[in-house]
Design an enzyme around this catalytic site. Structure first.
Site, short mmCIF file in Angstrom:
data_model
loop_
_atom_site.label_atom_id
_atom_site.label_comp_id
_atom_site.label_asym_id
_atom_site.label_seq_id
_atom_site.Cartn_x
_atom_site.Cartn_y
_atom_site.Cartn_z
N THR A 97 -88.56 -37.09 35.01
CA THR A 97 -87.38 -37.32 34.23
C THR A 97 -87.78 -36.38 32.78
O THR A 97 -88.98 -36.69 32.12
CB THR A 97 -87.49 -38.83 33.97
N LYS A 172 -79.58 -39.43 34.22
CA LYS A 172 -80.68 -40.36 34.16
C LYS A 172 -80.87 -41.00 32.76
O LYS A 172 -81.23 -42.07 32.51
CB LYS A 172 -81.91 -39.44 34.51
#
Length: 187
Positions: A97, A172
């Site tokens: 991420t 995300k």
């Protein structure tokens, strides 16, 4: 089956790599802590390397699942980074991420080297990684996502191509913001 260099054997990466090995892929693993990589190899097979560049030599795909933008930049573009030895046409999948900005930069760098690049952050937490039921939000060219899909199916339940480079990371971020709002509302 594919020859895969898997970089990052943390709480998410180790089970994801395990699913790839169980699916019959040939893995070379790299971890910041070499003892962790050695223990993974002893438990699941494959081989280990201490350098991303070395692990990526001859790999059909390189997958990263590390902590931060700086970590991803180091293992891909750094002095011993995987991009230095990846062959034209090889696939790069990043499950970290990170910022959409870095995801777009990796796409540009990969394109200049003839690589297929997918930013593919995951959701499902450790239980999803252990069970192989992650949801993956992909950014990148259609051809790259199509090439990555058969590999990612080893540890996912759902794979969604969001759009161009960086859009997986943007999705995300939106997912994390929505989740935080729900948790705050419940609290």
């Amino acid at each position: 089956m594919a020859r895969i260099a898997f970089i990052g054997l943390g709480i998410m990466g180790a089970p994801m790599a395990r699913h790839l090995a169980a699916a019959g892929h040939e893995l070379t693993v790299v971890n910041r802590t070499p003892a962790k990589a050695q223990a993974w190899v002893e438990a699941h097979g494959g081989r280990m390397s201490t350098h991303p560049q070395e692990a990526a030599e001859g790999a059909d795909a390189v997958i990263t699942c590390v902590g931060t933008d700086d970590d991803v930049a180091q293992v891909t573009l750094g002095r011993d980074g995987a991009f230095r030895s990846m062959a034209k046409g090889a696939l790069f999948i990043d499950h970290s991420t990170i910022s959409a900005r870095l995801a777009r930069q990796l796409s540009v760098e990969g394109d200049s080297r003839g690589l297929l690049v997918v930013d593919a952050p995951v959701t499902g937490s450790q239980p999803g990684a252990e069970a192989g039921t992650l949801t993956i939000m992909c950014g990148g060219r259609k051809r790259a996502v199509e090439a990555a899909t058969p590999i990612m199916q080893a540890y996912s339940r759902r794979i969604v191509h969001i759009g161009g480079a960086g859009t997986g990371q943007t999705a995300k971020m939106a997912n994390q913001i929505a989740l935080a709002a729900v948790v705050e509302g419940v609290a």
